[in-house]
Motif scaffolding. Structure first.
Motif, mmCIF file in Angstrom:
data_model
loop_
_atom_site.group_PDB
_atom_site.id
_atom_site.type_symbol
_atom_site.label_atom_id
_atom_site.label_comp_id
_atom_site.label_asym_id
_atom_site.label_seq_id
_atom_site.Cartn_x
_atom_site.Cartn_y
_atom_site.Cartn_z
ATOM 1 N N ARG A 25 -10.641 -1.568 0.974
ATOM 2 C CA ARG A 25 -9.768 -2.537 1.635
ATOM 3 C C ARG A 25 -10.536 -3.590 2.430
ATOM 4 O O ARG A 25 -10.093 -4.748 2.486
ATOM 5 C CB ARG A 25 -8.790 -1.792 2.547
ATOM 6 N N ILE A 42 -5.357 -9.465 0.439
ATOM 7 C CA ILE A 42 -4.582 -8.393 1.082
ATOM 8 C C ILE A 42 -3.981 -8.976 2.354
ATOM 9 O O ILE A 42 -4.714 -9.395 3.257
ATOM 10 C CB ILE A 42 -5.463 -7.169 1.408
ATOM 11 N N GLY A 94 -0.501 -2.935 4.038
ATOM 12 C CA GLY A 94 -1.200 -4.002 3.324
ATOM 13 C C GLY A 94 -0.441 -4.393 2.069
ATOM 14 O O GLY A 94 0.186 -3.556 1.413
ATOM 15 N N LEU A 115 -1.178 -6.087 -1.484
ATOM 16 C CA LEU A 115 -2.258 -6.424 -2.400
ATOM 17 C C LEU A 115 -1.763 -7.429 -3.436
ATOM 18 O O LEU A 115 -0.830 -7.140 -4.187
ATOM 19 C CB LEU A 115 -2.778 -5.161 -3.083
ATOM 20 N N CYS A 116 -2.383 -8.607 -3.476
ATOM 21 C CA CYS A 116 -1.940 -9.701 -4.354
ATOM 22 C C CYS A 116 -3.091 -10.146 -5.254
ATOM 23 O O CYS A 116 -4.219 -10.292 -4.795
ATOM 24 C CB CYS A 116 -1.432 -10.894 -3.541
ATOM 25 N N THR A 117 -2.766 -10.370 -6.512
ATOM 26 C CA THR A 117 -3.705 -10.894 -7.499
ATOM 27 C C THR A 117 -3.165 -12.217 -8.014
ATOM 28 O O THR A 117 -2.019 -12.293 -8.449
ATOM 29 C CB THR A 117 -3.881 -9.915 -8.667
ATOM 30 N N ILE A 146 -8.387 -12.105 -4.989
ATOM 31 C CA ILE A 146 -7.595 -10.936 -4.613
ATOM 32 C C ILE A 146 -7.409 -10.998 -3.101
ATOM 33 O O ILE A 146 -8.389 -11.049 -2.356
ATOM 34 C CB ILE A 146 -8.293 -9.620 -5.024
ATOM 35 N N PHE A 189 -8.456 0.219 -4.202
ATOM 36 C CA PHE A 189 -7.675 -0.253 -5.348
ATOM 37 C C PHE A 189 -8.622 -0.518 -6.508
ATOM 38 O O PHE A 189 -9.849 -0.602 -6.341
ATOM 39 C CB PHE A 189 -6.888 -1.521 -4.995
ATOM 40 N N TRP A 226 -3.185 -0.259 -6.270
ATOM 41 C CA TRP A 226 -3.669 0.703 -5.279
ATOM 42 C C TRP A 226 -3.892 2.073 -5.914
ATOM 43 O O TRP A 226 -3.292 2.415 -6.934
ATOM 44 C CB TRP A 226 -2.647 0.859 -4.155
ATOM 45 N N SER A 272 0.855 -1.191 0.000
ATOM 46 C CA SER A 272 0.000 0.000 0.000
ATOM 47 C C SER A 272 0.888 1.237 0.000
ATOM 48 O O SER A 272 1.906 1.290 0.692
ATOM 49 C CB SER A 272 -0.923 -0.002 1.216
#
Length: 547
Positions: free
Chosen positions: A502, A440, A428, A430-432, A438, A486, A478, A422
């Motif tokens: 979030r 966090i 945080g 953030l992963c895809t 998704i 995001f 983000w 973040s």
């Protein structure tokens, strides 16, 4: 005795002739093919060739086959098949590994032949321009001031101190970025972002190929969008030199966007495109052809920051991230991360082997940039300590994964497309991932200077973003000024771009309503760093601006 029906006599005669003809054929089949005794193919429903082969190789049929072979006194094989995945691989010799690497390097070089080494003049790689005098328009980009002046903490002295600390192995943070806080709450942000829509003139075909990366110039005085393509092209769309005071896009005198400029600095897909975080007077591009280049808007030259050795297997470059004005972190297809200083001619100062396969993305912690997050196609998300990087040459780097700098590692079922801290506090991650989720991860301990042994999943969202060979990778990114919002593209109908909070709640779906809806999938998206504006790119080379 009554009369016999001649038709029935004719049928009986035909059946006798048919049986006489088929009898020797049946004996021949039984004697030559063991499976005829098992009557595999005499089924009521018609099976395909693939289904028949699968039935013949089933454990039951192989047991029966072995019984017949055993009764005849012939040799037979065990019915259990050994899986290549769990079998122990045969270790190749050094000569065989070297030959395999050279062969793979030749194939990669033939697929993405590189441009000439060294700097490339902008005029030498022009594909098309809209207006005369484009040199003056692009040279003027360097005159626009950055939104925030570079602080002392980001000076070259700090960069040299970092390199010295890596050599000495000191375990201390060298600097911290100034902390930013959002000026409005999530509810107010939701209210503002829900009003974004596309208007007339806010869509253009920036490239003639699929767009794989996008970046927006951070200045508030100009709207310049850079898009990297699948075939190595770079498109620059200067919408208007001056934006309206209300945030709208101004119009040129001829009622058209001011210009689209296309160049070809690379020969492979441009996987990462960013404006320089320390002045925005340069545009850095990373490509699959194994090179990293920087467009200098003042000199109008594509400078070569890094060129991976051609004799190295999987030598494509995947992602980059700036550590200082002159130091760059770059991930490679071999799974390694390089620390590059452009003042030394693109020499690698340090290298870390993170994975056995490609390292997809890298991200630095905003408050403590000695912490780095990486994602891999192996389904791994890792946190690393840059102070423990080893100084090695890429040619002599070990292929084994180096865990000396590893803090913690999280795993998922499928490949991870991206992992980003973040931007405000780094609390945080953030992963895809390719399993259409998704996540966090909670990394708040890193902001306190502590190294967690494991990061818990704070948010887990089920999302429709299945990867396809016709689409670029979906990556949730983000908002540049917020830790709680995001954006990501979607495959849902009607076509849209979704903004999430979030906690995991969708704030709004953009582009599906209005006079000019988005009628295509936009996997690549980016918010403007200092304006309420969103740029979305699709596989047709078009860029949509929502404001």
């Amino acid at each position: 005795m009554g009369d016999v029906n001649p038709y029935l006599m004719f049928i009986a005669h035909n059946q006798e002739e048919k049986a006489a003809v088929l009898e020797p054929i049946k004996k021949c089949i039984v004697s030559e093919d063991v499976l005829a005794e098992l009557d595999v193919n005499n089924v009521k429903t018609k099976k395909t060739r693939k289904q028949q082969d699968k039935a013949k190789s089933s454990p039951y049929m192989m047991r029966e086959r072995n019984k017949v072979l055993r009764s005849r006194g012939e040799s037979f094989h065990p019915f259990r098949r050994i899986s290549p995945r769990i079998s122990k691989p045969v270790r190749k010799s050094l000569e065989e590994e070297s030959l395999a690497d050279q062969t793979a390097a030749v194939i990669a070089d033939e697929k993405y032949p590189r441009k000439a080494a060294g700097p490339i003049e902008l005029a030498d790689c022009v594909q098309s321009v809209d207006k005369v005098g484009w040199e003056c328009h692009l040279r003027a980009v360097a005159s626009y001031p950055p939104p925030v002046a570079a602080s002392e903490d980001r000076s070259e002295v700090r960069c040299r101190r970092w390199v010295e600390a890596v050599e000495e192995g000191k375990g201390r943070a060298l600097w911290t970025y100034p902390k930013k806080t959002p000026s409005e709450g999530l509810d107010r942000f939701k209210e503002r972002v829900s009003k974004l829509s596309m208007w007339c003139g806010c869509m253009a075909r920036v490239l003639t190929e699929r767009i794989s990366s996008i970046a927006i110039h951070p200045s508030r005085d100009i709207l310049l969008i850079a898009a990297g393509g699948k075939k190595g092209s770079l498109g620059l769309w200067m919408v208007n030199p001056v934006l309206g005071t209300d945030g709208g896009v101004g119009r040129a005198a001829d009622d058209s966007p001011t210009g689209i400029y296309r160049f070809e600095p690379h020969s492979g897909p441009i996987s990462c495109t960013t404006f320089c975080a320390f002045g925005a007077d340069r545009l850095i591009t990373t490509s699959y052809d194994g090179t990293i280049r920087a467009l200098d808007f003042e000199k109008l030259v594509f400078q070569e920051l890094l060129s991976a050795p051609k004799d190295m297997r999987a030598n494509w470059m995947q992602w980059h991230c700036q550590l200082s004005p002159n130091v760059l972190l770059a991930s490679q297809g071999t799974g390694s991360v390089h620390v590059i200083d452009d003042r030394s001619g693109g020499r690698t100062e340090a290298i870390l082997q993170c994975y056995d396969r490609s390292c997809r993305t890298i991200s630095l912690h905003p408050l403590h940039p000695v912490y780095m997050a990486t994602s891999s196609s192996l389904g791994l998300v890792s946190l690393w300590d840059l102070r423990k990087f080893g100084r090695k040459s890429p040619k002599v780097a070990d292929k084994a994964v180096d865990t000396s700098a590893l803090i913690c590692q999280m795993s998922v079922q499928k490949a991870v497309s991206s992992a980003f801290f973040s931007p405000v506090t780094g609390s945080g991650l953030l992963c895809t991932s390719a399993d259409e989720r998704i996540r966090i991860y909670d990394t708040s301990k890193l902001a306190e200077g502590a190294a967690p042994s494991v990061c818990r999943v704070e948010t887990d969202i089920r999302h429709l973003h299945k990867n396809s060979m016709w689409l670029s990778h979906f990556r949730a990114t983000w908002h540049p000024q917020r830790d709680d919002a995001f954006v990501i593209g979607s495959l849902a109908n009607p076509r849209r771009v979704e903004v999430y909070g979030r906690p995991g709640r969708m704030l709004c779906a953009l582009g599906k309503d209005g006079h000019f809806p988005i009628n295509t999938v936009c996997p690549v998206n980016a918010f403007h760093p200092n304006r309420m504006l969103l740029a979305c790119a699709d596989s047709g080379g078009r860029v949509h601006i929502l404001l």
